[in-house]
Each structure stands twice: as C-alpha cells, then as structure tokens.
Design an enzyme around this catalytic site. Structure first.
Site, short mmCIF file in Angstrom:
data_model
loop_
_atom_site.label_atom_id
_atom_site.label_comp_id
_atom_site.label_asym_id
_atom_site.label_seq_id
_atom_site.Cartn_x
_atom_site.Cartn_y
_atom_site.Cartn_z
N ASN A 150 0.74 -1.23 0.14
CA ASN A 150 -0.24 -0.13 0.16
C ASN A 150 0.73 1.18 -0.06
O ASN A 150 0.28 2.25 -0.44
CB ASN A 150 -0.94 0.11 1.13
CG ASN A 150 -0.33 0.06 2.42
OD1 ASN A 150 0.73 -0.53 2.63
ND2 ASN A 150 -1.26 0.55 3.76
N GLY A 226 2.28 -5.03 7.57
CA GLY A 226 1.27 -5.86 6.91
C GLY A 226 0.13 -6.26 7.87
O GLY A 226 -0.51 -5.22 8.88
N GLU A 248 4.27 -3.42 12.28
CA GLU A 248 3.44 -2.39 12.05
C GLU A 248 2.18 -2.93 11.38
O GLU A 248 2.61 -3.68 10.41
CB GLU A 248 3.63 -1.12 11.27
CG GLU A 248 3.46 0.08 11.53
CD GLU A 248 3.48 0.29 13.27
OE1 GLU A 248 2.40 0.26 13.78
OE2 GLU A 248 4.50 0.69 13.71
N CYS A 282 -3.21 1.77 6.91
CA CYS A 282 -3.37 1.12 8.45
C CYS A 282 -4.07 2.48 8.95
O CYS A 282 -4.36 2.19 10.30
CB CYS A 282 -1.87 0.81 8.84
SG CYS A 282 -0.69 1.82 8.56
N GLU A 460 8.74 2.97 14.98
CA GLU A 460 9.64 3.80 13.72
C GLU A 460 9.81 4.94 13.71
O GLU A 460 8.87 5.62 14.39
CB GLU A 460 8.70 2.97 12.53
CG GLU A 460 8.59 1.51 12.69
CD GLU A 460 8.23 0.71 10.99
OE1 GLU A 460 9.12 0.70 10.35
OE2 GLU A 460 7.22 0.35 11.15
#
Ligand code: NDP
Length: 483
Positions: A150, A226, A248, A282, A460
């Site tokens: 994505n 993912g 994540e 997400c 992150e």
C-alpha cells in the site's frame, strides 16, 4: 514479453527461479513487467553477503555513510515524477499521491543521512572510584525488511534508511503486488558507493521466501508492516531464534466528530481519512464516531462528498480515488459490504463494483450508517474504501467507543473545544492522535506506531528508530595504574 526484472543479491542482478507478471490495477491490459522470484539459494547467498558486508559498512567514516544516504534521498526526490508514475501505475493510487510518496521516501533518506552525524552516546562516572562509563549504540547487524504494497516505496524507505544509517546490512522482501517500485528503489541504492552485499533485494511470495527469511538464524532483526495474522506468524518464527522484532500491522482507526465541530472541516477530514489511498491505509478512518446533535447533517454532507468523488484511472490527473489493488482485495471488500448488511448496517452510498472504460478493480466509496461498534465491520480491518458511522450522545461515549477496539494505531477528534481536544489527546489509547486533521498523514521526523494489535516492538521513524536498529553497549574504562 519484456525484459525480466531481477533480484539484487551480493552486488549482482540475478534471475532467480520463476517469475511473476505485474499488471496495472487501473487498466488490466497494461502489463508493467515481469519480476524474478528469488530461490532459497538466492536468499542464502544474500544473507551470507550481508553478514560479510555489514562490519565493513559500520566501520566506514560517518560522512561517507551520510553521503550515500543523501545521494539516495536526492535521487528519489529528483525522480519523484517518474517513479511516482510507476508507483501509481502498479498500486493504483492517484498520481499526486504516488509522486508525493516517492518524494517522501527521499525525505526519509535525507533525514537519516543527517542522523548519521547525530549518534550521540552517554557517559557517566562509575560507582567505583576512577572508573568511567561510556554508553553507545552499535548496529544490530543484518536486518530483514518485509514491506507491504500500500506504500511500497515509503514504507520500505522508512525501514531501509534508518537500517543503513545506523550501520546495518539489509535484506528486503517487498510485497509481490508492487515489485516495480522495489526494483526502482533498489536500482538507486545499487549504484551507490557501498560494500558489495550490504543491500539485497529478494522478491518472492511471503509464504515461501518471506517465511524462509524470518526463520533464518542469520537475521538479527525483522521490521515488518502488513496484516495481523502474518505478523503473528512472523513473530512465532522469529522467537525461535530470539530475533529482534518490530511490527506495524492493521488498525480500526476512529475519528470522533463532536457537536461543536466545524461541519465542513469535519466532512473533509473524514473523506480524506476514509478514502485517501482507496482506504488502503493502516491509518484510514474506518469508524466515524459522530455526536447525535450533528449526526444527520454530517451524514448528509459525507454521503454527498463520497458520491461526488471521482473514481478512475490512477494516472488521470482528475482522479480522486483509484482502484483497489487486486482482485482478491476487491472480493474481500465486497464480502465486507455483505457482512455489514447482514449484521444490520445500512449502506448509505457506494460499496459497489464499478465497470469503467478500462477494466480494473474499481469500487465506489461506501458509507455505512446506523452501525454499532460491536459489528464486524467496526472490529475488523477491511482495508477498503468503506467507512462506518457510529452515533453517540456525548463526548464521553465517543471516547469510550474510540477506545473500544483491539487495535490502537491512530485516532482523531474534530472539535472547537480546547478542553475536549486536550482530554482526547491524553486519553485516546492510540499511538498517534490528531486534532482537526485526518487520522492518516504523518511526518517523518517523529515516532510512528500504535498500541494493542496495531504494533509490536519499538516505534519506527524519527530518532526513536535507533531503539530498534541499534544495540546498546556499556563500556567501563579504568585508566589503570599511573605510568
Ligand atoms: P500481508 O500481511 O499478507 O503482507 C505483508 C508483507 O508480508 C508482504 O510483503 C507479504 O508478502 C509478506 N508476507 C506474507 N506472509 C509472510 C510470511 N509468512 N513470512 C514473511 N513475510 C510474509 O498483507 P496483504 O498484502 O496480504 O494484505 C492483506 C491485509 O493485510 C490487508 O487487507 C490489510 O488488512 C492488511 N495490511 C495492512 C497493512 C498496513 O499498512 N498495516 C499493509 C498491507 C496489508 P507477499 O504479499 O509478497 O506474499
């Protein structure tokens, strides 16, 4: 058939075993290319090369490493138009979003280029007289980067850039749905001055080459983005070798729209958060928690806005929402429309497959109303251009609904009330909170991550990334006897 796009292993472009075809989800007649699939032996060669190259890279002068990261970042930014077009062609997001993503990927590299020179440690006096303590960070070693489709370039960049900045070697397994973006970024990295084998691209299916990568005792750390089920599988494999892990995953982000909200702002924030990137983020606003006092007016404008969205070819400059990424994802989205209906939600608009001039995976943006927070459409990540409105009668009820989820990546509130905004900022159980802004859209110089099922391991991005990509060493130094 065009030329085969190859994997990059131990400093060479190699063919692998088998190949996949990559087609444009906006126009299925457009074949983007063919991409090699790495064999187990290719992966093993990459791991061996990375292991050899990493100490050399870590020993390089800081400015030499900084120059490499700067060059990668500058090239990405300079080529954002060309590579953004390629990204949009294979992923389906509107051109402006594709170009913006590539430019942002470049910014991750230039940001971490600067971070090369900001690696400061700590020092302390020992409790033992005359002894000094030096605390510094060292590279973790060989990092496996597993990225989704994505944000094929940006997600990879926010993992690869800090990995290299802090002196690590990288094995990158990109999503098989977006290999063109992976090859493009790898080409840029491949022509930089660096030890042979420091950076490796291994394309292939997650279930085969990805699984072998995460099971390898040669890997020191895995950074994954993912789905939750795949994340849990990776975690189970990694724990066997006690491999360091950062993940994540999905979410079910809520936007609370209060009775004092600026209605136009609220609708624009909701539309951008719900349907940007075709809802395949997400950070997407998939739950809209709306105060009953403005519910009907908000829904009316939201539905009008969703209906007015121009769905079309990713590369058409007028397109506001592109196609869904794949046939499988589209089928899954349409299944959720049925699930929502079956559990009593009302589909106010959209949620249908669209037949366009070009064959592709198009669907109309959908808004569910009269939904309850315990419905599956409000509990499971759909990753679709679908959002659901949940009506509440107070701020307290809104906050409780926002927090009633197994996930916890982002949440947002639209309000003019400073006290409410402050209370929300402190009490929403998510890693990212927005006020009068979409739940999607974050910066690169600050931490990014969530709570609950959304994230695992250190955050992150920003300087916090050092926590994952380095290990701390504590040194005790005695001057010895005076000479
Ligand atoms: P996956 O979680 O399946 O894929 C993410 C990455 O992991 C891909 O590179 C994939 O490879 C790889 N992978 C898959 N299985 C393994 C494994 N056993 N070991 C190592 N790597 C593996 O996501 P999907 O692309 O299938 O999307 C499915 C759903 O996941 C979406 O509908 C969405 O809900 C969620 N998702 C969330 C994202 C986020 O940003 N949080 C991003 C993408 C998806 P490959 O695909 O090449 O086989």
């Amino acid at each position: 058939m065009g030329e085969l796009n190859r994997n990059f292993v131990a400093g060479e472009w190699i063919p692998g075993e088998g190949e996949i075809e990559n087609r444009n989800p906006s126009d299925l007649s457009d074949v983007i290319g063919h991409y090699a699939q790495a064999s187990a032996a290719d992966l093993d060669a990459a791991l061996e090369a990375a292991r050899r190259a990493q100490p050399e890279w870590a020993a390089w002068p800081l400015e030499r490493r900084q120059a490499v990261l700067t060059a990668i970042g500058n090239e990405l930014m300079a080529r954002a138009e060309e590579l953004g077009t390629l990204l949009s062609r294979e992923e389906g997001k509107p051109l402006a979003e594709g170009k913006g993503e590539v430019y942002r990927a470049g910014q991750f590299f230039t940001y971490y280029a600067a971070e090369c020179l900001r690696q400061l440690g700590e020092n302390a006096d020992s409790v033992r007289p005359g002894v000094e303590i030096d605390v510094r960070r060292e590279p973790v070693g060989v990092v496996a980067v597993i990225s989704p489709w994505n944000f094929p370039t940006a997600t990879a960049a926010w993992k690869i850039a800090p990995a290299l900045c802090y002196g690590n070697a990288v094995i990158w397994k990109p999503a098989n749905l977006t290999p063109a973006s992976a090859v493009a970024l790898t080409e840029i990295i491949s022509h930089q001055d660096k030890p042979k084998g420091l950076f490796n691209l291994v394309m292939g299916a997650g279930s085969t080459i990805g699984q072998r990568l995460v099971e390898s005792p040669q890997v020191d750390a895995i950074s994954f983005t993912g789905s939750v089920p795949v994340g849990k599988r990776i975690a189970a494999s990694a724990i066997g070798n006690l491999t360091r892990l950062q993940m994540e995953m999905g979410s079910k982000n809520a936007l609370a729209v209060m009775d004092d909200a600026d209605l136009d702002l609220a609708v624009n924030v909701a539309l951008a958060g719900a349907f940007g990137g075709t809802g395949q983020k997400c950070t997407a606003s998939s739950r809209l928690v709306v105060h009953s006092a403005i519910h009907d007016a908000f829904v009316e404008r939201l539905v009008a806005g969703a209906r007015a969205m121009r769905v079309g070819l990713a590369l058409d400059p007028d397109t506001e929402m592109g196609p869904v990424v794949s046939e499988q994802q589209l089928a899954e989205n349409l299944r959720y429309v049925e699930i929502g209906r079956a559990e009593g939600a009302e589909l106010a608009c959209g949620g249908e497959r669209l037949n366009m001039a070009h064959e592709g995976y198009y669907m109309s943006p959908g808004v569910f109303v009269n939904t309850l927070n315990d419905m599956r459409i409000n509990r499971e990540e759909m990753f679709a251009p679908l959002t659901a409105v949940i009506k509440v009668d107070s701020y307290d009820e809104a906050l409780a609904v926002v927090n009633d989820t197994s996930f916890g990546l982002t949440s947002g509130i639209v309000t003019r009330d400073l006290a409410r905004a402050s209370h929300f900022r402190r009490n929403a159980r998510t890693g990212v909170v927005t006020v009068n802004l979409p739940t999607a859209g974050t910066d690169y110089h600050v931490p990014f991550g969530g709570r609950g099922d959304s994230s695992y391991g250190p955050r992150e991005q920003g300087r916090t990334a050092a926590e994952f990509y380095t290990v701390v060493k504590t040194a005790y130094i005695s001057p010895g006897a005076p000479g």
